[in-house]
Design a protein around this motif. Sequence first.
Motif, PDB file in Angstrom:
ATOM      1  N   MET A  34       0.833  -1.190   0.000  1.00 20.22           N
ATOM      2  CA  MET A  34       0.000   0.000   0.000  1.00 20.22           C
ATOM      3  C   MET A  34       0.875   1.249   0.000  1.00 20.22           C
ATOM      4  SD  MET A  34      -3.286   0.743   2.394  1.00 20.22           S
ATOM      5  CE  MET A  34      -4.212  -0.531   1.535  1.00 20.22           C
ATOM      6  N   SER A  35       0.427   2.269  -0.687  1.00 21.27           N
ATOM      7  CA  SER A  35       1.191   3.499  -0.817  1.00 21.27           C
ATOM      8  C   SER A  35       1.512   4.095   0.548  1.00 21.27           C
ATOM      9  CB  SER A  35       0.412   4.515  -1.651  1.00 21.27           C
ATOM     10  OG  SER A  35       1.039   5.774  -1.618  1.00 21.27           O
ATOM     11  N   SER A  36       2.739   4.550   0.707  1.00 23.24           N
ATOM     12  CA  SER A  36       3.145   5.187   1.960  1.00 23.24           C
ATOM     13  C   SER A  36       2.481   6.548   2.140  1.00 23.24           C
ATOM     14  CB  SER A  36       4.669   5.348   1.990  1.00 23.24           C
ATOM     15  OG  SER A  36       5.104   6.163   0.909  1.00 23.24           O
ATOM     16  N   ASN A 215      -6.055   2.173  -2.543  1.00 22.75           N
ATOM     17  CA  ASN A 215      -4.677   2.199  -3.020  1.00 22.75           C
ATOM     18  C   ASN A 215      -4.604   2.559  -4.504  1.00 22.75           C
ATOM     19  OD1 ASN A 215      -1.954   1.816  -2.124  1.00 22.75           O
ATOM     20  ND2 ASN A 215      -1.850   0.015  -3.436  1.00 22.75           N
ATOM     21  N   HIS A 216      -5.512   1.995  -5.309  1.00 18.55           N
ATOM     22  CA  HIS A 216      -5.511   2.293  -6.747  1.00 18.55           C
ATOM     23  C   HIS A 216      -5.805   3.766  -7.017  1.00 18.55           C
ATOM     24  CE1 HIS A 216      -4.862  -1.802  -7.498  1.00 18.55           C
ATOM     25  NE2 HIS A 216      -6.106  -2.228  -7.568  1.00 18.55           N
ATOM     26  N   LEU A 217      -6.711   4.347  -6.236  1.00 15.54           N
ATOM     27  CA  LEU A 217      -7.036   5.757  -6.426  1.00 15.54           C
ATOM     28  C   LEU A 217      -5.818   6.631  -6.110  1.00 15.54           C
ATOM     29  CD1 LEU A 217      -9.057   7.964  -7.088  1.00 15.54           C
ATOM     30  CD2 LEU A 217      -9.916   7.821  -4.741  1.00 15.54           C
ATOM     31  N   GLU A 219      -2.648   5.650  -6.212  1.00 16.15           N
ATOM     32  CA  GLU A 219      -1.644   5.392  -7.251  1.00 16.15           C
ATOM     33  C   GLU A 219      -1.940   6.183  -8.513  1.00 16.15           C
ATOM     34  OE1 GLU A 219      -1.815   1.175  -7.624  1.00 16.15           O
ATOM     35  OE2 GLU A 219      -0.217   0.829  -6.148  1.00 16.15           O
ATOM     36  N   TRP A 220      -3.213   6.264  -8.878  1.00 15.06           N
ATOM     37  CA  TRP A 220      -3.597   7.008 -10.079  1.00 15.06           C
ATOM     38  C   TRP A 220      -3.241   8.486  -9.932  1.00 15.06           C
ATOM     39  CZ3 TRP A 220      -7.714  10.696 -10.346  1.00 15.06           C
ATOM     40  CH2 TRP A 220      -7.924  11.203 -11.632  1.00 15.06           C
ATOM     41  N   MET A 221      -3.522   9.059  -8.771  1.00 17.07           N
ATOM     42  CA  MET A 221      -3.220  10.471  -8.565  1.00 17.07           C
ATOM     43  C   MET A 221      -1.719  10.715  -8.464  1.00 17.07           C
ATOM     44  SD  MET A 221      -6.290  12.078  -6.258  1.00 17.07           S
ATOM     45  CE  MET A 221      -6.512  10.726  -5.129  1.00 17.07           C
ATOM     46  N   GLU A 222      -1.006   9.804  -7.849  1.00 23.02           N
ATOM     47  CA  GLU A 222       0.441   9.986  -7.732  1.00 23.02           C
ATOM     48  C   GLU A 222       1.147   9.797  -9.071  1.00 23.02           C
ATOM     49  OE1 GLU A 222       1.493   7.288  -4.533  1.00 23.02           O
ATOM     50  OE2 GLU A 222       1.530   8.981  -3.137  1.00 23.02           O
ATOM     51  N   ALA A 223       0.503   9.083  -9.993  1.00 21.12           N
ATOM     52  CA  ALA A 223       1.067   8.905 -11.330  1.00 21.12           C
ATOM     53  C   ALA A 223       0.626  10.019 -12.273  1.00 21.12           C
ATOM     54  CB  ALA A 223       0.656   7.550 -11.901  1.00 21.12           C
ATOM     55  N   ASP A 224      -0.027  11.049 -11.711  1.00 26.75           N
ATOM     56  CA  ASP A 224      -0.493  12.217 -12.468  1.00 26.75           C
ATOM     57  C   ASP A 224      -1.665  11.915 -13.396  1.00 26.75           C
ATOM     58  OD1 ASP A 224       1.356  13.889 -11.286  1.00 26.75           O
ATOM     59  OD2 ASP A 224       2.891  13.449 -12.770  1.00 26.75           O
TER      60      ASP A 224
END
Length: 281
Positions: A34-36, A215-217, A219-224
């Motif tokens: 999971m994203s930190s 987590n997917h949400l 990840e999507w935002m952190e990947a722009d």
Amino acid sequence: MHSRRTCCCMLALFLTRTNPVGAVSIRRNVTSKMSSSLSYHALDTVESTQDTVRMLLHQNSVNTPFLAISAKQQSQGRGTSGRIWKGITGNVFLTVAFSMDRVPVSVTLLPLQVGILIATTLQQVLTKICHGSTATIRLKWPNDVLVNQKKVAGVLIESELVNDTTYLLVGIGINIQQAPQITSNEGRQAACLQEFCTEKLPEQTAEIVAADLANHLVEWMEADGRKDVIQEWKKWADFGTPQTLRDTGERVVPLSIQEDGQLRVRLENGQERLLVAEYLY
């Protein structure tokens, strides 16, 4: 055929008790970490995941860019326009919060992207766990998820101003194990994912789906969010199927989606118009 134990292993997670609200935090193994950037808390029962997140934001209890609260059951859940979202055990009740300036696309596209993430996650469950399922998943504008034309999931996005920062609260409800009884005047008939699976879904399915979505949400935002939201949403859309405007009862036919997320529909009189904030059922 896979045993139930095998299915559980395919959806494995680890549980640890931490956090200031007495929740169960989910820590994934190294293959699905999971994203930190995300503080994720799984609770047994709440009145509303939206209201719990709102309370934590105002208490300044969050030290990560993203906060998520899930619950096994909620007693005062709500949907769009103040409608009741019935909180039955075994289903997903999730809220993910973040500041508005973290959304990598126009905010009007956020509901579409959330719908895409839900549809994708549920398709994975049907494919990996419900072997042989022929159920069809579709997105109904802007973000309701239908399985064989029955509503399985819905999204409520609210905003909250905290210390001069505007936060978005993305509430997600998914019927996994049970579907509420919906009367004709309450909207579209509901279903649960279990109805489309011949095998018994693992007991922790809802809990794991909630964690995956959060987590997917993030990840999507952190990947722009570089992937084209509109083109991806079209893959799940059901253009040409008549729908009903919830507030007026008028029948419309969805034709296309605009680049800003508005839906173009054909009215009963043959004219076309764009929908901005209306809801279909």
